[in-house]
Design a protein around this motif. Structure first.
Motif, PDB file in Angstrom:
ATOM      1  N   GLU A  64      -0.014 -16.021  -9.436  1.00 40.93           N
ATOM      2  CA  GLU A  64      -0.948 -16.474  -8.575  1.00 40.93           C
ATOM      3  C   GLU A  64      -1.142 -15.333  -7.618  1.00 40.93           C
ATOM      4  OE1 GLU A  64       1.443 -18.489  -9.362  1.00 40.93           O
ATOM      5  OE2 GLU A  64       0.127 -19.678 -10.958  1.00 40.93           O
ATOM      6  N   GLN A  65      -0.080 -14.806  -6.869  1.00 36.70           N
ATOM      7  CA  GLN A  65      -0.114 -13.815  -5.872  1.00 36.70           C
ATOM      8  C   GLN A  65      -0.598 -12.572  -6.313  1.00 36.70           C
ATOM      9  OE1 GLN A  65       2.479 -16.042  -6.582  1.00 36.70           O
ATOM     10  NE2 GLN A  65       3.420 -16.794  -4.515  1.00 36.70           N
ATOM     11  N   ARG A  66      -0.210 -12.538  -7.599  1.00 36.59           N
ATOM     12  CA  ARG A  66      -0.569 -10.854  -8.496  1.00 36.59           C
ATOM     13  C   ARG A  66      -2.058 -11.077  -8.350  1.00 36.59           C
ATOM     14  NH1 ARG A  66       2.797  -7.289 -10.854  1.00 36.59           N
ATOM     15  NH2 ARG A  66       4.290  -8.775 -10.935  1.00 36.59           N
ATOM     16  N   CYS A  67      -2.529 -12.101  -8.718  1.00 38.00           N
ATOM     17  CA  CYS A  67      -4.079 -12.090  -9.171  1.00 38.00           C
ATOM     18  C   CYS A  67      -4.914 -11.788  -7.793  1.00 38.00           C
ATOM     19  CB  CYS A  67      -4.253 -13.638  -9.382  1.00 38.00           C
ATOM     20  SG  CYS A  67      -6.264 -13.759 -10.021  1.00 38.00           S
ATOM     21  N   TYR A  68      -4.288 -12.463  -6.653  1.00 36.03           N
ATOM     22  CA  TYR A  68      -4.843 -12.040  -5.322  1.00 36.03           C
ATOM     23  C   TYR A  68      -4.907 -10.337  -5.038  1.00 36.03           C
ATOM     24  CZ  TYR A  68      -5.686 -16.863  -3.935  1.00 36.03           C
ATOM     25  OH  TYR A  68      -6.236 -18.247  -3.930  1.00 36.03           O
ATOM     26  N   SER A 125     -23.154 -23.121  -2.744  1.00 34.08           N
ATOM     27  CA  SER A 125     -23.168 -22.203  -3.562  1.00 34.08           C
ATOM     28  C   SER A 125     -24.733 -21.891  -4.240  1.00 34.08           C
ATOM     29  CB  SER A 125     -22.275 -22.303  -4.720  1.00 34.08           C
ATOM     30  OG  SER A 125     -21.015 -22.479  -4.332  1.00 34.08           O
ATOM     31  N   ALA A 126     -25.199 -22.845  -4.600  1.00 36.38           N
ATOM     32  CA  ALA A 126     -26.564 -23.000  -5.215  1.00 36.38           C
ATOM     33  C   ALA A 126     -27.628 -22.406  -4.023  1.00 36.38           C
ATOM     34  CB  ALA A 126     -27.074 -24.428  -5.465  1.00 36.38           C
ATOM     35  N   SER A 127     -27.367 -22.602  -2.939  1.00 43.85           N
ATOM     36  CA  SER A 127     -28.329 -22.314  -2.075  1.00 43.85           C
ATOM     37  C   SER A 127     -28.462 -20.671  -1.755  1.00 43.85           C
ATOM     38  CB  SER A 127     -28.225 -22.797  -0.520  1.00 43.85           C
ATOM     39  OG  SER A 127     -26.778 -22.367  -0.048  1.00 43.85           O
ATOM     40  N   VAL A 128     -27.161 -19.951  -2.176  1.00 44.58           N
ATOM     41  CA  VAL A 128     -27.221 -18.591  -1.971  1.00 44.58           C
ATOM     42  C   VAL A 128     -27.113 -17.988  -3.278  1.00 44.58           C
ATOM     43  CG1 VAL A 128     -26.187 -18.892   0.375  1.00 44.58           C
ATOM     44  CG2 VAL A 128     -24.590 -18.685  -1.778  1.00 44.58           C
ATOM     45  N   GLY A 129     -27.414 -18.595  -4.452  1.00 39.63           N
ATOM     46  CA  GLY A 129     -27.300 -17.906  -5.561  1.00 39.63           C
ATOM     47  C   GLY A 129     -25.912 -17.766  -6.212  1.00 39.63           C
ATOM     48  N   GLY A 130     -24.997 -18.339  -5.656  1.00 40.81           N
ATOM     49  CA  GLY A 130     -23.387 -18.164  -6.394  1.00 40.81           C
ATOM     50  C   GLY A 130     -22.721 -17.640  -4.966  1.00 40.81           C
ATOM     51  N   ALA A 131     -21.274 -18.154  -5.315  1.00 43.33           N
ATOM     52  CA  ALA A 131     -20.219 -17.966  -4.206  1.00 43.33           C
ATOM     53  C   ALA A 131     -18.975 -17.931  -4.966  1.00 43.33           C
ATOM     54  CB  ALA A 131     -20.360 -18.944  -3.083  1.00 43.33           C
ATOM     55  N   LEU A 132     -18.060 -17.158  -4.155  1.00 42.31           N
ATOM     56  CA  LEU A 132     -16.854 -17.119  -4.361  1.00 42.31           C
ATOM     57  C   LEU A 132     -15.834 -17.878  -3.424  1.00 42.31           C
ATOM     58  CD1 LEU A 132     -14.296 -15.980  -6.182  1.00 42.31           C
ATOM     59  CD2 LEU A 132     -14.423 -13.850  -4.881  1.00 42.31           C
ATOM     60  N   TYR A 133     -14.966 -18.502  -3.475  1.00 40.42           N
ATOM     61  CA  TYR A 133     -14.044 -19.368  -2.742  1.00 40.42           C
ATOM     62  C   TYR A 133     -12.536 -19.220  -2.672  1.00 40.42           C
ATOM     63  CZ  TYR A 133     -18.367 -22.084  -2.255  1.00 40.42           C
ATOM     64  OH  TYR A 133     -19.598 -22.582  -1.946  1.00 40.42           O
ATOM     65  N   TRP A 134     -12.113 -17.834  -3.273  1.00 36.05           N
ATOM     66  CA  TRP A 134     -10.976 -17.526  -3.125  1.00 36.05           C
ATOM     67  C   TRP A 134     -10.293 -17.189  -1.771  1.00 36.05           C
ATOM     68  CZ3 TRP A 134      -9.391 -13.701  -7.699  1.00 36.05           C
ATOM     69  CH2 TRP A 134      -9.576 -14.459  -9.035  1.00 36.05           C
ATOM     70  N   ASP A 135      -9.292 -17.611  -1.304  1.00 34.47           N
ATOM     71  CA  ASP A 135      -8.628 -17.489  -0.019  1.00 34.47           C
ATOM     72  C   ASP A 135      -7.092 -17.593  -0.221  1.00 34.47           C
ATOM     73  OD1 ASP A 135      -7.458 -17.535   2.463  1.00 34.47           O
ATOM     74  OD2 ASP A 135      -9.114 -18.956   3.349  1.00 34.47           O
ATOM     75  N   GLU A 136      -6.160 -16.327  -0.015  1.00 37.10           N
ATOM     76  CA  GLU A 136      -5.244 -16.383  -0.067  1.00 37.10           C
ATOM     77  C   GLU A 136      -4.223 -17.417   0.679  1.00 37.10           C
ATOM     78  OE1 GLU A 136      -2.998 -12.197  -0.286  1.00 37.10           O
ATOM     79  OE2 GLU A 136      -4.926 -11.591  -0.031  1.00 37.10           O
ATOM     80  N   ASP A 137      -5.076 -17.809   1.628  1.00 38.49           N
ATOM     81  CA  ASP A 137      -4.238 -19.034   2.400  1.00 38.49           C
ATOM     82  C   ASP A 137      -4.035 -20.250   1.601  1.00 38.49           C
ATOM     83  OD1 ASP A 137      -3.963 -17.429   4.751  1.00 38.49           O
ATOM     84  OD2 ASP A 137      -5.734 -18.289   5.605  1.00 38.49           O
ATOM     85  N   HIS A 190      -1.226 -23.914   1.053  1.00 37.11           N
ATOM     86  CA  HIS A 190      -1.889 -25.382   1.191  1.00 37.11           C
ATOM     87  C   HIS A 190      -2.448 -26.035  -0.186  1.00 37.11           C
ATOM     88  CE1 HIS A 190      -1.627 -24.288   5.269  1.00 37.11           C
ATOM     89  NE2 HIS A 190      -2.600 -23.189   5.036  1.00 37.11           N
ATOM     90  N   HIS A 191      -2.349 -25.400  -1.188  1.00 38.93           N
ATOM     91  CA  HIS A 191      -2.925 -26.047  -2.468  1.00 38.93           C
ATOM     92  C   HIS A 191      -1.921 -25.715  -3.628  1.00 38.93           C
ATOM     93  CE1 HIS A 191      -6.945 -27.191  -0.743  1.00 38.93           C
ATOM     94  NE2 HIS A 191      -6.709 -26.207  -0.122  1.00 38.93           N
ATOM     95  N   ASP A 192      -2.221 -26.507  -4.601  1.00 40.07           N
ATOM     96  CA  ASP A 192      -1.434 -25.956  -5.743  1.00 40.07           C
ATOM     97  C   ASP A 192      -2.219 -24.989  -6.736  1.00 40.07           C
ATOM     98  OD1 ASP A 192       0.230 -25.842  -8.259  1.00 40.07           O
ATOM     99  OD2 ASP A 192      -0.226 -28.093  -8.818  1.00 40.07           O
ATOM    100  N   VAL A 193      -2.056 -23.721  -6.353  1.00 43.76           N
ATOM    101  CA  VAL A 193      -2.799 -22.735  -6.815  1.00 43.76           C
ATOM    102  C   VAL A 193      -2.296 -22.341  -8.227  1.00 43.76           C
ATOM    103  CG1 VAL A 193      -3.868 -20.486  -6.572  1.00 43.76           C
ATOM    104  CG2 VAL A 193      -3.536 -21.733  -4.591  1.00 43.76           C
ATOM    105  N   ASP A 194      -3.172 -22.209  -9.240  1.00 45.86           N
ATOM    106  CA  ASP A 194      -3.122 -21.623 -10.538  1.00 45.86           C
ATOM    107  C   ASP A 194      -4.118 -21.120 -11.188  1.00 45.86           C
ATOM    108  OD1 ASP A 194      -4.449 -23.889 -11.374  1.00 45.86           O
ATOM    109  OD2 ASP A 194      -2.849 -24.924 -12.468  1.00 45.86           O
ATOM    110  N   GLY A 195      -4.080 -20.608 -12.436  1.00 44.12           N
ATOM    111  CA  GLY A 195      -5.186 -20.149 -12.994  1.00 44.12           C
ATOM    112  C   GLY A 195      -6.572 -21.171 -13.155  1.00 44.12           C
TER     113      GLY A 195
END
Length: 286
Positions: free
Chosen positions: A47-51, A85-97, A101-106
């Motif tokens: 997960e850290q490596r992905c960021y 996301s729909a209002s802008v044609g798509g969005a990315l919500y990745w945040d290293e924080d 705070h979350h159970d981050v996985d693939g």
């Protein structure tokens, strides 16, 4: 742009700077979680490596998208997960924080990719190559990326030198091909690769050169449509590749991956009399 082989659901578009973050996210996710090589040889802290990969791949992506010869497959029926996301044609919500705070996985990271781009093929003109020094952060994080390139170069066939670029719009260099995990297996990469071949030929390029690290990408580029032909100019296997450890002992740097790596040239200037049979410069055909 449309391709006759694509279903009405998908459309190929030329990538532009507005797509850079999306491409970086797909590239990072596919590389760290879905590859037959990198999750195997770098199994820890994915997960850290992905960021980190997302940050370090910026130059590679930007350079090729700015070249004007990079393309993506877009899902015209994509269902957005978030209204914003729909209002802008798509969005990315990745945040290293989110790591705190979350159970981050693939799967979590894939859900946070809320945009219609589902596959891409990055390219740049061989006369404007990538700067190795600006790729240093990416290679420092995953040194075996350089090992792949150096081994392919050391195994290259003698007659492959004719496929080096001699000027603008001569050789198109491919570096970066991914299909999003939730769209894999639909043949999108093969259709996109053939589109890029036709587009490059129309632009006047003599050939396309690509280094592959997956069976699917290798197959897509080694079986081009007529009248193009593919040549295998270099190859080696992760399973048999050996290096010498500082201690003097041999070791296999890619163990336990068994992936075969290949460098392929697609000749775009063949005439109608040229047989479409595949040619290997270094051994038996694939």
């Amino acid at each position: 742009m449309t391709d006759p082989n694509l279903t009405s659901r998908y459309e190929i578009r030329r990538l532009s700077p507005e797509h850079i973050e999306w491409v970086k996210a797909i590239s990072a996710h596919c590389t760290i979680f879905c590859s037959s090589v990198w999750p195997v040889v770098y199994p820890d802290h994915k997960e850290q490596r992905c960021y980190q990969f997302f940050n370090d791949v910026s130059y590679l992506v930007e350079h090729q998208i700015n070249s004007g010869m990079s393309f993506g497959v877009f899902d015209k029926q994509y269902v957005y997960k978030h209204p914003e996301s729909a209002s802008v044609g798509g969005a990315l919500y990745w945040d290293e924080d989110d790591l705190e705070h979350h159970d981050v996985d693939g799967h979590f990271l894939l859900r946070e990719m809320d945009f219609p781009l589902v596959a891409f093929a990055l390219s740049c003109d061989g006369a404007q190559p990538l700067d190795p020094e600006r790729l240093r952060p990416l290679c420092d994080q995953m040194p075996l990326i350089e090992t792949v390139s150096s081994n392919l170069e050391s195994h290259i066939a003698p007659n492959a030198k004719e496929w080096q670029p001699i000027g603008p719009k001569d050789i198109l260099m491919r570096a970066g091909t991914c299909t999003r995990q939730d769209y894999a297996g639909q043949g999108l990469m093969t259709m996109l690769s053939r589109f890029v071949m036709r587009e490059a030929a129309a632009e006047g390029y003599r050939a396309i050169q690509i280094k592959t690290t997956s069976d699917a990408v290798e197959k897509a580029w080694f079986y081009p449509p007529e009248p193009f032909r593919a040549l295998l100019v270099s190859e080696f296997s992760a399973e048999t590749c050996e290096e010498i450890h500082p201690s003097g002992r041999p070791f296999k740097p890619f163990y336990p991956s068994k992936q075969r790596f290949a460098q392929i040239v697609v000749d775009l200037k063949t005439d109608d009399s040229t047989p479409p049979a595949l040619v290997s410069s270094v051994g038996a055909p694939l």
